[in-house]
Design a protein around this motif. Structure first.
Motif, mmCIF file in Angstrom:
data_model
loop_
_atom_site.group_PDB
_atom_site.id
_atom_site.type_symbol
_atom_site.label_atom_id
_atom_site.label_comp_id
_atom_site.label_asym_id
_atom_site.label_seq_id
_atom_site.Cartn_x
_atom_site.Cartn_y
_atom_site.Cartn_z
ATOM 1 N N ILE A 166 8.943 1.190 -4.516
ATOM 2 C CA ILE A 166 9.218 2.352 -3.663
ATOM 3 C C ILE A 166 8.082 2.426 -2.659
ATOM 4 C CG2 ILE A 166 9.616 4.842 -3.576
ATOM 5 C CD1 ILE A 166 10.236 4.693 -6.604
ATOM 6 N N PRO A 167 8.356 2.354 -1.351
ATOM 7 C CA PRO A 167 7.271 2.356 -0.346
ATOM 8 C C PRO A 167 6.766 3.756 -0.038
ATOM 9 C CG PRO A 167 9.389 2.116 0.745
ATOM 10 C CD PRO A 167 9.679 2.156 -0.729
ATOM 11 N N ALA A 168 6.183 4.417 -1.026
ATOM 12 C CA ALA A 168 5.747 5.805 -0.857
ATOM 13 C C ALA A 168 4.491 6.062 -1.675
ATOM 14 C CB ALA A 168 6.865 6.757 -1.292
ATOM 15 N N LYS A 169 3.795 7.139 -1.330
ATOM 16 C CA LYS A 169 2.612 7.581 -2.058
ATOM 17 C C LYS A 169 3.015 8.697 -3.013
ATOM 18 C CE LYS A 169 -2.129 9.282 -1.414
ATOM 19 N NZ LYS A 169 -3.151 9.685 -0.417
ATOM 20 N N PHE A 170 2.610 8.597 -4.288
ATOM 21 C CA PHE A 170 3.010 9.549 -5.307
ATOM 22 C C PHE A 170 1.806 10.388 -5.784
ATOM 23 C CE2 PHE A 170 7.380 8.590 -6.824
ATOM 24 C CZ PHE A 170 7.663 7.547 -5.953
ATOM 25 N N LYS A 171 2.103 11.633 -6.208
ATOM 26 C CA LYS A 171 1.063 12.484 -6.798
ATOM 27 C C LYS A 171 0.744 12.023 -8.219
ATOM 28 C CE LYS A 171 3.007 16.574 -4.463
ATOM 29 N NZ LYS A 171 3.662 17.885 -4.699
ATOM 30 N N LYS A 172 1.813 11.766 -8.991
ATOM 31 C CA LYS A 172 1.673 11.357 -10.389
ATOM 32 C C LYS A 172 2.416 10.041 -10.602
ATOM 33 C CE LYS A 172 1.619 16.198 -11.919
ATOM 34 N NZ LYS A 172 2.287 17.219 -12.773
ATOM 35 N N LYS A 173 2.084 9.360 -11.693
ATOM 36 C CA LYS A 173 2.679 8.053 -11.958
ATOM 37 C C LYS A 173 3.998 8.198 -12.711
ATOM 38 C CE LYS A 173 -1.684 5.538 -11.837
ATOM 39 N NZ LYS A 173 -2.593 4.603 -12.534
ATOM 40 N N TYR A 174 4.912 8.946 -12.057
ATOM 41 C CA TYR A 174 6.236 9.167 -12.631
ATOM 42 C C TYR A 174 7.254 9.191 -11.499
ATOM 43 C CZ TYR A 174 9.956 11.107 -15.527
ATOM 44 O OH TYR A 174 11.141 11.290 -16.193
ATOM 45 N N ARG A 175 8.371 8.495 -11.704
ATOM 46 C CA ARG A 175 9.381 8.367 -10.639
ATOM 47 C C ARG A 175 10.216 9.645 -10.548
ATOM 48 N NH1 ARG A 175 13.428 3.974 -11.881
ATOM 49 N NH2 ARG A 175 14.881 5.646 -12.344
ATOM 50 N N GLU A 176 9.820 10.504 -9.628
ATOM 51 C CA GLU A 176 10.487 11.783 -9.409
ATOM 52 C C GLU A 176 10.250 12.178 -7.956
ATOM 53 O OE1 GLU A 176 12.459 13.997 -11.055
ATOM 54 O OE2 GLU A 176 12.356 15.118 -9.175
ATOM 55 N N HIS A 177 11.316 12.656 -7.269
ATOM 56 C CA HIS A 177 11.184 12.906 -5.822
ATOM 57 C C HIS A 177 10.153 13.985 -5.511
ATOM 58 C CE1 HIS A 177 13.360 16.790 -5.505
ATOM 59 N NE2 HIS A 177 13.967 16.364 -6.605
ATOM 60 N N THR A 178 9.934 14.922 -6.458
ATOM 61 C CA THR A 178 8.942 15.969 -6.200
ATOM 62 C C THR A 178 7.510 15.430 -6.248
ATOM 63 O OG1 THR A 178 8.955 16.531 -8.567
ATOM 64 C CG2 THR A 178 10.449 17.769 -7.136
ATOM 65 N N ASN A 179 7.332 14.215 -6.758
ATOM 66 C CA ASN A 179 5.994 13.616 -6.814
ATOM 67 C C ASN A 179 5.628 12.866 -5.544
ATOM 68 O OD1 ASN A 179 5.056 14.469 -9.310
ATOM 69 N ND2 ASN A 179 6.116 12.833 -10.412
ATOM 70 N N ILE A 180 6.583 12.694 -4.633
ATOM 71 C CA ILE A 180 6.312 11.925 -3.411
ATOM 72 C C ILE A 180 5.527 12.772 -2.415
ATOM 73 C CG2 ILE A 180 7.343 10.788 -1.403
ATOM 74 C CD1 ILE A 180 9.592 9.846 -3.139
ATOM 75 N N ILE A 181 4.402 12.241 -1.940
ATOM 76 C CA ILE A 181 3.592 12.908 -0.922
ATOM 77 C C ILE A 181 4.091 12.511 0.461
ATOM 78 C CG2 ILE A 181 1.276 13.180 0.027
ATOM 79 C CD1 ILE A 181 0.175 12.516 -2.746
ATOM 80 N N ASN A 182 4.218 11.189 0.688
ATOM 81 C CA ASN A 182 4.731 10.712 1.964
ATOM 82 C C ASN A 182 5.292 9.304 1.801
ATOM 83 O OD1 ASN A 182 2.363 8.987 2.094
ATOM 84 N ND2 ASN A 182 1.245 10.793 2.814
ATOM 85 N N TRP A 183 6.007 8.859 2.824
ATOM 86 C CA TRP A 183 6.614 7.525 2.837
ATOM 87 C C TRP A 183 5.867 6.643 3.823
ATOM 88 C CZ3 TRP A 183 10.923 5.875 -0.049
ATOM 89 C CH2 TRP A 183 11.532 6.860 -0.826
ATOM 90 N N ASP A 184 5.600 5.392 3.417
ATOM 91 C CA ASP A 184 4.899 4.435 4.280
ATOM 92 C C ASP A 184 5.828 3.388 4.867
ATOM 93 O OD1 ASP A 184 1.540 4.132 2.865
ATOM 94 O OD2 ASP A 184 2.648 5.822 3.677
ATOM 95 N N GLY A 185 7.121 3.531 4.639
ATOM 96 C CA GLY A 185 8.089 2.575 5.172
ATOM 97 C C GLY A 185 9.487 2.985 4.778
ATOM 98 N N ALA A 186 10.463 2.302 5.361
ATOM 99 C CA ALA A 186 11.870 2.581 5.074
ATOM 100 C C ALA A 186 12.575 1.285 4.715
ATOM 101 C CB ALA A 186 12.546 3.244 6.270
ATOM 102 N N VAL A 187 13.699 1.420 4.027
ATOM 103 C CA VAL A 187 14.479 0.265 3.606
ATOM 104 C C VAL A 187 15.916 0.435 4.077
ATOM 105 C CG1 VAL A 187 15.358 -1.045 1.637
ATOM 106 C CG2 VAL A 187 13.028 -0.147 1.594
ATOM 107 N N ILE A 188 16.499 -0.651 4.579
ATOM 108 C CA ILE A 188 17.912 -0.669 4.961
ATOM 109 C C ILE A 188 18.643 -1.564 3.979
ATOM 110 C CG2 ILE A 188 19.575 -1.145 6.798
ATOM 111 C CD1 ILE A 188 17.281 -0.954 8.801
ATOM 112 N N ASP A 189 19.664 -1.025 3.310
ATOM 113 C CA ASP A 189 20.479 -1.793 2.374
ATOM 114 C C ASP A 189 21.782 -2.203 3.060
ATOM 115 O OD1 ASP A 189 19.812 -0.535 -0.994
ATOM 116 O OD2 ASP A 189 19.249 -2.391 0.004
#
Length: 775
Positions: A45-68
């Motif tokens: 996941i190209p993002a910075k997290f507050k805690k080491k748990y995969r949850e959208h509320t833990n995301i501080i910011n995104w450093d990139g985007a992905v196109i599927d």
């Protein structure tokens, strides 16, 4: 430029690891494919997290985007380059590329940001990027989405592709991008049409030929042709052999190239878009990582989980788990290789200096097998207690028969004690020892006859019939029809090297029958709570192996062995010849003897994988062993060959020259900062490469090891697709991660070279002054 990313092991793993990585690190990760059947695997996941748990509320910011770009987008490399012109990005095919919808390409594109953005802004940027590709998967606009790292099924690796525009593209400024007007884009193009779909027997080759001819005219590359041809073949009834499909495609490419009006895209080896995990060549025993994707999911997940907690080498766990699994299977079950039959049980040696973590690692790998055996012994103990109670006050001739003692894990290594156990446990017994040399040193300790136990254990490796003359019970001989012993033990290379100096300790061939794995340096520990379901799945795998029993009725009728499929037999025959050729060309006497055992190793690993697959898939273990299973076993053995080479370099010094060439080549790469180099560059700049024949075996072996270690890859120009360039005059690309990962060593090398150069200059100046003084 650094990016924040989070990574996880598989879809259900919500405990993430966070890191800051460079663009080069991301490029390396997104161009390296893992070959596995299932889509599920490592993600990012190209993002910075507050805690080491995969949850959208833990995301501080995104450093990139992905196109599927899934099947509805119907994208291609050309379309991606056109729509994202001028932007820096990294693109790779997804796991179901050309498979989900026959012939339709599926891509994933990662676009790094020049500055981080909040989740709210990220949604807008992702939506605008998706608008450039009508039909794309809009799931990337979610506030929480993870993306699988590159992977593909093993039979589709020829179609896996990756490319990037980091050199010529500009890093996207997400804020400015939102303010720019969106250019109109055409609808998603129609997919490339086939001339005809799958057909029945009798028309398969003609149909394949017509489709390949059409695709050649469309300008498809070799990778694309092979991917489409294999996907088309799966629809045939029945499909053609995979080798025949590949040969047809290559034959038509040759015809196409012979026409001077035709051209063909440049194609490198299928590994050109991958970098193996980097190996430290400066370690005492440098060897490549274990190929985890060859193992069943339950075993792989368990090894990864244990390695994450302990910090010990995950490959060490995998090696011990594989050996323990083979030993758990009934030793009487064998696979017919044609010229000989092999069981699944093995002798494995985990190599590391004292205190390196061998014992806890082996204990974890064999834990479910130990639990099964302990339950077996507890039941036997209870039965014996009942029997003893029934015998009290009863005459000898009236006493009930003594119950059997069920125990497959032995602690007493005397051949007499093992023989007694094997009477009640014809499935075979196993030995687990912290130190191999201690175990072998205790042989013949009580018999007074040097070499007697060793001779019996040599038969125990093959599961042969053995007659043992017992000391007690009036010395009556004891015949064991299947004396078979599996072994997993720790090995200290220096101690074993001392043993090898004694010809009597090394020449009998006991050591050479051990497959060896050299543990890699331990990393950081993480005592987070483990997922109990992972341990349970691993235990269930061993329980299933233990439940498979040898069919004595079929044995009497001569049909007890498991057979290889025709393709599997052909592949195994070729591999046997390959390893015999290597053994003949190997100078080290003991190492050569060890390599002569590799055909048997291959059979044992193959049968173990086959039995584990039957448990995992709940299928009959007597079905034929597939070529795919042989191929997985061959990849494991290819890895273990390099580990054997590293270990025997300590034991047989004749094999050390190649390793010294590897080390000096790596030092030259670090000191010179090469991104690309030639063989002549090594001759001019690396120590020892100037000696002898420039096209000699040692240099070839060193180049092979550098590629195996993930340091370089062969990019020698090829005149025709699939034709390998001459390695002796080759051109090689350096892994971009090398300079960062071995920065400290590079600095030491450069400092030493500067000191050496300064010393030479001082010596030259002193010599000049001396000459002037004499004249």
């Amino acid at each position: 430029m650094m990016l924040h990313i989070a990574t996880g092991r598989y879809k259900s793993d919500t405990s993430i690891k966070t890191a800051e990585v460079s663009l080069e690190d991301m490029q390396a990760m997104l161009s390296r494919f893992e070959y596995r059947q299932n889509k599920d695997g490592p993600y990012y996941i190209p993002a910075k997290f507050k805690k080491k748990y995969r949850e959208h509320t833990n995301i501080i910011n995104w450093d990139g985007a992905v196109i599927d770009l899934d099947e509805d987008a119907n994208a291609s490399e050309d379309i991606i380059r056109e729509r994202l012109e001028g932007i820096a990005y990294m693109a790779h095919t997804t796991h179901r590329h050309l498979i989900k919808v026959d012939g339709v390409e599926m891509w994933r594109v990662f676009i790094p940001f020049s500055q981080p953005v909040t989740p709210a802004v990220y949604k807008k940027v992702a939506a605008k990027l998706n608008a450039l590709f009508p039909g794309t998967d809009r799931g990337t606009e979610k506030s929480m989405q993870f993306y699988f790292q590159p992977s593909c099924p093993p039979d589709m690796k020829d179609a896996a592709r990756a490319f990037d525009t980091l050199d010529g593209g500009e890093i996207l400024n997400p804020v400015k991008f939102l303010d720019e007007p969106l250019q109109a884009v055409p609808d998603a193009p129609a997919p490339v049409k086939r001339v005809q779909g799958g057909v029945s027997e009798g028309s398969r080759n003609d149909n394949l030929t017509r489709n390949v001819a059409s695709w050649l005219n469309d300008g498809l590359s070799l990778d694309e042709l092979l991917g489409k041809a294999k996907a088309l073949n799966l629809e045939n009834n029945p499909p053609l052999p995979d080798a025949e499909v590949v040969q047809t495609v290559k034959s038509m490419i040759g015809t196409h190239l012979n026409n001077p009006e035709n051209d063909f895209p440049a194609v490198h080896d299928t590994d050109a878009h991958q970098w193996p995990e980097l190996v430290d060549p400066f370690a005492q025993m440098a060897a490549p990582p274990f190929p985890l994707d060859t193992l069943p999911g339950a075993m792989r997940d368990y090894c990864v989980d244990k390695a994450r907690q302990s910090g010990f080498d995950v490959g060490g766990y995998a090696f011990c788990a594989l050996v323990a699994a083979g030993c758990t299977a009934d030793h009487r079950i064998k696979m017919d290789c044609g010229a000989f039959k092999v069981p699944a049980f093995m002798w494995g040696g985990l190599v590391d200096p004292s205190g390196g973590g061998k014992t806890p690692l082996m204990n974890a790998a064999k834990e479910p097998a130990e639990d099964i055996d302990q339950a077996r012994q507890d039941a036997s103990s209870a039965a014996h207690h009942v029997w003893k109670s029934a015998c009290r006050g009863v005459k000898q001739e009236d006493r009930p028969a003594k119950p059997a003692w069920f125990q497959r894990h032995a602690t007493d290594i005397t051949t007499e004690a093992l023989g007694e156990l094997l009477v009640d446990n014809p499935e075979g017994v196993n030995l687990f020892h912290d130190e191999l040399t201690e175990f072998l040193g205790r042989m013949d300790a009580y018999s007074g006859k040097s070499g007697k136990d060793q001779a019996v254990f040599l038969k125990g490796y093959d599961g042969s019939a053995v007659t043992i003359n017992r000391v007690g019970n009036k010395g009556e001989p004891h015949r064991v029809p299947n004396f078979s012993v599996g072994i997993l033990a720790g090995v200290q290379p220096e101690v074993l090297g001392e043993k090898f100096k004694s010809r009597s300790q090394g020449a009998v061939g006991l050591y050479q029958r051990f497959m060896v794995y050299a543990m890699r340096e331990a990393g950081e520990v993480n005592y987070a709570d483990t997922d109990e379901s992972i341990s349970k799945a691993y235990a269930d795998l061993f329980a299933g192996l233990d439940a498979i029993r040898f069919n004595t009725i079929k044995a009497v009728m001569g049909g007890s062995a498991i057979n290889l499929s025709n393709d599997g037999r052909e592949l195994m025959s070729g591999l046997h010849n390959h390893y015999r050729t290597i053994a003949k060309r190997t100078p080290g006497g003991r190492f050569q003897e060890h390599l002569n055992k590799f055909p048997g190793f291959l059979g044992r690993i193959t049968l173990t994988l086959h039995l584990m697959d039957s448990v995992t898939n709940n299928t009959d273990h007597m079905v034929m062993v597939s070529a795919e299973t042989v191929e997985r076993a061959s990849r494991i053995l290819a890895c273990l060959y390099k580990h054997s080479e590293a270990v025997y370099a300590v034991l047989d010094r004749e094999a050390s020259d190649t390793h010294s060439l590897v080390v000096t080549a790596c030092e030259a790469i670090l000191a010179k900062g090469w991104k690309v180099f030639t063989r002549s560059d090594l001759t001019a700049n690396a120590t020892h490469w100037r000696k002898g024949d420039d096209y000699g075996r040692q240099g070839e072996g060193a180049i092979d090891l550098l590629i195996e270690f993930g340091w370089i890859r062969d990019i020698t120009n090829q005149r025709k697709p699939g034709q390998r360039g001459r390695r002796s005059a080759g051109k090689f690309e350096v892994n971009p991660l090398v300079s960062a990962q071995f920065l400290e060593h590079a600095q030491r090398v450069m400092a030493m070279r500067e000191e050496r150069f300064a010393a030479i200059q001082i010596a030259v100046e002193a010599r000049r002054k001396e000459k002037e003084g004499n004249s």
